[in-house]
Design an enzyme around this catalytic site. Structure first.
Site, short mmCIF file in Angstrom:
data_model
loop_
_atom_site.label_atom_id
_atom_site.label_comp_id
_atom_site.label_asym_id
_atom_site.label_seq_id
_atom_site.Cartn_x
_atom_site.Cartn_y
_atom_site.Cartn_z
N ASP A 203 44.22 36.10 40.63
CA ASP A 203 44.31 36.61 39.28
C ASP A 203 43.76 35.51 38.37
OD1 ASP A 203 45.20 38.14 37.01
OD2 ASP A 203 46.91 36.79 36.89
N ASP A 205 44.29 35.25 34.37
CA ASP A 205 45.15 34.85 33.26
C ASP A 205 46.52 34.43 33.76
OD1 ASP A 205 43.79 36.25 30.45
OD2 ASP A 205 43.08 36.87 32.42
#
Length: 416
Positions: A203, A205
């Site tokens: 991922d 963020d």
């Protein structure tokens, strides 16, 4: 009748101890059934399980070893082993094994006592203990700066035999200990897949970067508080990702395109991310960003960190302004899982050979199907649902879960 003897040797580490013992045993035609050696702070511990045939008298070999070890200033002990005891030991071969990894800023006796106590209660027999982290100089340890600010990292790995009596109770005990003692504990099957991971999917963020890009865009647009609240609800699973994404995007309508470059240039890279990616690239692993964020920033990180693939949302921009919409399919949790499967197929590897790392509820689908799914500094819901979790150290702690030692990989010096 065969004679079995366990020989244990201890003393100051020096060259030629092992060669001296095995040389003597070779002259007396002994077989080595098992051998193990460890060095802790320049102190050697060596063990050999030796077999002498019915025609071979062990006494001359024992006497020679006693004299040789005396000359080397080493302590030696001989213990007869019964054939029944040996047969029992052999019967354990093939039993399932697990790797328990303890991660912390600093390893304490309390942590080890608690961890090994839990393992004993669950019927797990420890075969081997290894320190994976590097040596820490005392002057650094005695610094008055908080441990997290000093960027220290420590890791001890346990190889254990057997199955836990109650997997759910084991996980609950590890979770309670991790929270109380500020550590992370990973529990993995010791299989061939653990040593053959080939793809790592991140991922973006709050995982590769210590920020939520959409929140930063919202601040520039003057709607920071509104968007941050929706982001928090989405990451904790309170509202559907697609709904939250549409609501947040609508608030960004009219944002000037020039803001994107400034935000990208100031993205805070997560502790350990650069070291981790540098190591993975050096070792030939494939890496990917699978993000509900935006391609603009994913491509920036791709160039900066040397990442192979980027899949995120494409901001729609018209006349230099953000429209509040995205182009194409929204990358939500289900899409992340689909992309992970597609990449594994493209790289011709099994899902067991994939590592997935994320922090939010929309990462759970990909974390659940990867061979090693890691919740990184994640929300409680995600941490509880993921197979593994890292909260105390940086991203490069993933290398410990893969079994790497600091001495095997290039590691940056701790910052003061």
């Amino acid at each position: 009748m065969h004679e079995l003897i366990l020989i244990t040797i201890a003393g100051s580490d020096r060259p030629a101890v092992t060669s001296a013992v095995t040389g003597i045993l070779a002259r007396h035609s002994a077989n080595i059934l098992d051998i193990g050696q460890a060095v802790i702070h320049d102190t050697l511990s060596l063990g050999l399980l030796v077999e002498f045939s019915a025609e071979q008298d062990s006494s001359p070999a024992v006497k020679e070893i006693l004299y040789a070890m005396h000359d080397l200033d080493m302590q030696v002990k001989f213990q007869p082993i019964t054939l029944e005891s040996y047969a029992e030991w052999v019967s354990h071969h093939g039993k399932k094994r697990h790797i328990v990894t303890l991660l912390a800023r600093q390893i304490t006796a309390e942590q080890l006592s608690c961890l090994t106590g839990i393992m004993a209660e669950q019927g797990l027999n420890i075969d081997n203990i290894s320190r994976l982290s590097g040596r820490v100089p005392l002057e650094f340890e005695e610094s008055h700066a908080p441990q997290k600010e000093r960027n220290t990292k420590a890791c001890v790995e346990f190889s254990a035999r057997g199955e836990p009596l109650s997997p759910s109770s084991l996980k609950a005990a590890f979770t309670e200990m991790a929270s109380r003692l500020d550590v992370d504990i990973a529990f993995q099957a010791d299989s061939m897949y653990r040593r053959t991971r080939r793809l790592v999917c991140f991922d973006m963020d709050s995982t590769l970067i210590e920020a939520e890009v959409i929140d930063e865009l919202a601040k520039a647009q003057g709607v920071g508080d509104q968007v941050a609240e929706i982001t928090e609800q989405a990451m904790t699973g309170q509202i559907d990702f697609n709904e939250s994404f549409a609501r947040r995007m609508a608030l960004l309508k009219g944002l000037d395109e020039s803001v994107l470059a400034d935000i990208a240039a100031n993205l805070p890279i997560t502790e350990g991310a650069e070291h981790l990616l540098k190591t993975l690239n050096k070792l030939g692993y494939k890496t990917a960003i699978l993000s509900g964020g935006f391609n603009y920033f994913g491509r920036y990180l791709q160039k900066k960190l040397g990442i192979d693939y980027v899949f995120a949302n494409e901001l729609e921009i018209e006349n230099g302004k953000v429209t509040g919409r995205v182009v194409g399919t929204v990358v939500n949790g289900e899409r992340k899982a689909e992309l992970l499967k597609e990449l594994a197929q493209k790289e011709n590897i099994s899902l067991e050979q994939v590592i997935a790392v994320g922090d939010g509820a929309n990462d759970l689908p990909m974390l659940s199907i990867a061979g090693l799914g890691i919740a990184f500094r994640a929300k409680p819901l995600v941490k509880a649902s993921a197979k593994q979790a890292i909260s105390t150290l940086g991203l490069d702690a993933i290398l410990y879960l893969m079994g790497f030692r600091d001495r095997e990989i290039s590691s940056p010096a701790p910052s003061n």
